[in-house]
Motif scaffolding. Structure first.
Motif, PDB file in Angstrom:
ATOM      1  N   UNK A  45     -11.043   9.934  47.176  1.00 11.82           N
ATOM      2  CA  UNK A  45     -10.448   8.692  46.691  1.00 11.82           C
ATOM      3  C   UNK A  45      -9.391   9.037  45.656  1.00 11.82           C
ATOM      4  N   UNK A  46      -8.296   8.348  45.733  1.00  7.07           N
ATOM      5  CA  UNK A  46      -7.214   8.589  44.779  1.00  7.07           C
ATOM      6  C   UNK A  46      -7.574   8.054  43.402  1.00  7.07           C
ATOM      7  N   UNK A  47      -6.885   8.569  42.381  1.00  8.00           N
ATOM      8  CA  UNK A  47      -7.135   8.133  41.001  1.00  8.00           C
ATOM      9  C   UNK A  47      -6.934   6.628  40.846  1.00  8.00           C
ATOM     10  N   UNK A  48      -5.812   6.161  41.408  1.00 10.77           N
ATOM     11  CA  UNK A  48      -5.470   4.731  41.260  1.00 10.77           C
ATOM     12  C   UNK A  48      -6.558   3.847  41.871  1.00 10.77           C
ATOM     13  N   UNK A  49      -7.028   4.270  43.019  1.00  9.89           N
ATOM     14  CA  UNK A  49      -8.059   3.495  43.717  1.00  9.89           C
ATOM     15  C   UNK A  49      -9.352   3.455  42.891  1.00  9.89           C
ATOM     16  N   UNK A  50      -9.748   4.630  42.400  1.00 15.03           N
ATOM     17  CA  UNK A  50     -10.979   4.705  41.602  1.00 15.03           C
ATOM     18  C   UNK A  50     -10.866   3.874  40.321  1.00 15.03           C
ATOM     19  N   UNK A  51      -9.715   3.983  39.688  1.00 11.57           N
ATOM     20  CA  UNK A  51      -9.527   3.250  38.426  1.00 11.57           C
ATOM     21  C   UNK A  51      -9.508   1.745  38.659  1.00 11.57           C
ATOM     22  N   UNK A  52      -8.863   1.352  39.746  1.00  8.46           N
ATOM     23  CA  UNK A  52      -8.801  -0.083  40.072  1.00  8.46           C
ATOM     24  C   UNK A  52     -10.210  -0.625  40.323  1.00  8.46           C
ATOM     25  N   UNK A  53     -10.992   0.153  41.041  1.00  6.44           N
ATOM     26  CA  UNK A  53     -12.375  -0.266  41.315  1.00  6.44           C
ATOM     27  C   UNK A  53     -13.194  -0.302  40.018  1.00  6.44           C
TER      28      UNK A  53
END
Lengths: 187, 156
Positions: A4-12
């Motif tokens: 999972x990309x950083x942006x995706x993880x952070x958004x979640x």
């Protein structure tokens, strides 16, 4: 499991309903790599587990303030690096605990067959790495075993690339010297 | 599991221990990891992260530290305040405490015989003044030293 990309993880993570799920993904994504580094630093599995737990607990509390322009992996690695050094510093904190005693403890754990499965060469190399000062050992581990770039190492350690190159070069020379001496004395 | 190494490239490592030696990165990894550790670890961390107990303890610990420090300082201050102050001898006592010679005592009008009686003969307060046998010499000595003449009769 897909990366999972950083942006995706952070958004979640920033959404209350998926916060725990995101954190679980993050731990699963980075635990092995961080564990590998920490284990090389502290040697013992239980101690490595404790340090790794602290790393992720700090990540849990600090993720809200994490800047999106930084890389999640570098940030986690930085925490792991600092936590490992703190752990080793704590081992030396006792009044009657010398550097030699701490090194002996680390090598004893290493020599225990239940902890180490490497061959004789790996064992020798690891023994030599143990003789390096903590910070230099971290630099050597990151570069030699983990294959990190100096730029990433600089972000992680907060040290300049030049200083890291120099530290790594000295560490390699030291290890070469120790291994050569040991080989000579073995004959 | 695919794991990013942070420098763009990826490599594979699995939680299955047999696969540790099959990967380029894992091949050099000689440490033994207990079976299933990476499967259970995320749950363990998550449990600790959401358990308020540990966090409450940490908060308590940080609250306790300054409290203990303040209490310690207060206790030390109280003990110092309670400590008896060492009494400084006044001038009179200090003068008495000095090591006086027999000559000084005579000059100060102290009766040497009574002092000798008080402190005992072995202390020998009168010893420093040994009068010569010749009377003239004695008188000359007493006058020179401005000592009272009645000392002569007592001394002899």
């Amino acid at each position: 499991m897909a990366d999972h990309g950083d942006a995706e993880l952070l958004a979640l993570f920033r959404q209350e309903e998926s916060r725990h799920y995101a954190f679980n993904l993050l731990v699963r994504q980075y635990q092995q790599r961080l564990y590998a580094f920490i284990r090389r630093m502290v040697t013992d599995h239980d101690e490595a587990k404790d340090v790794l737990q602290n790393v992720f607990l700090k990540a849990w509390t600090g993720l809200d303030d994490f800047r999106a322009d930084a890389r999640l992996y570098s940030w986690l690695y930085r925490i792991a690096h600092n936590e490992s050094l703190n752990h080793l510093r704590k081992l030396r904190k006792g009044i009657f605990v010398s550097n030699e005693q701490v090194m002996e403890r680390l090598t004893t754990t290493l020599d225990s067959s239940e902890h180490f499965s490497g061959d004789a060469i790996q064992r020798k190399l690891q023994h030599a790495v143990m003789r390096l000062p903590d910070k230099q050992r971290a630099v050597f581990t990151m570069k030699y075993f983990e294959g990190l770039r100096y730029e990433d190492m600089s972000t992680i350690t907060g040290t300049s690339v030049g200083a890291l190159k120099s530290s790594y070069h000295i560490a390699v020379k030291k290890i070469e010297g120790w291994l050569t001496t040991d080989q000579t004395s073995d004959k | 599991m695919n794991v990013s190494n942070g420098s763009g490239s990826t490599w594979k490592c699995t939680t299955d221990r047999t696969n540790w030696n099959k990967r380029p990165h894992c091949a050099a990894y000689p440490f033994v990891v207990p079976e299933g550790f990476f499967d259970t670890f995320p749950h363990l961390v998550q449990q600790r992260a959401v358990t308020p107990k540990a966090r409450t303890f940490t908060t308590l610990k940080w609250l306790l530290r300054p409290t203990i420090a303040v209490a310690g300082v207060a206790l030390i201050t109280f003990l110092l305040w309670q400590m008896p102050v060492k009494v400084q001898p006044d001038d009179h006592n200090a003068a008495l405490a000095q090591d006086w010679s027999a000559e000084d005592l005579v000059r100060a009008g102290v009766d040497l015989r009574s002092v000798q009686t008080l402190i005992g003969p072995e202390e020998g307060v009168l010893d420093p003044i040994v009068l010569p046998k010749d009377d003239h010499a004695i008188f000359a000595y007493l006058e020179q030293e401005e000592l009272p003449l009645d000392l002569l009769t007592e001394g002899l």
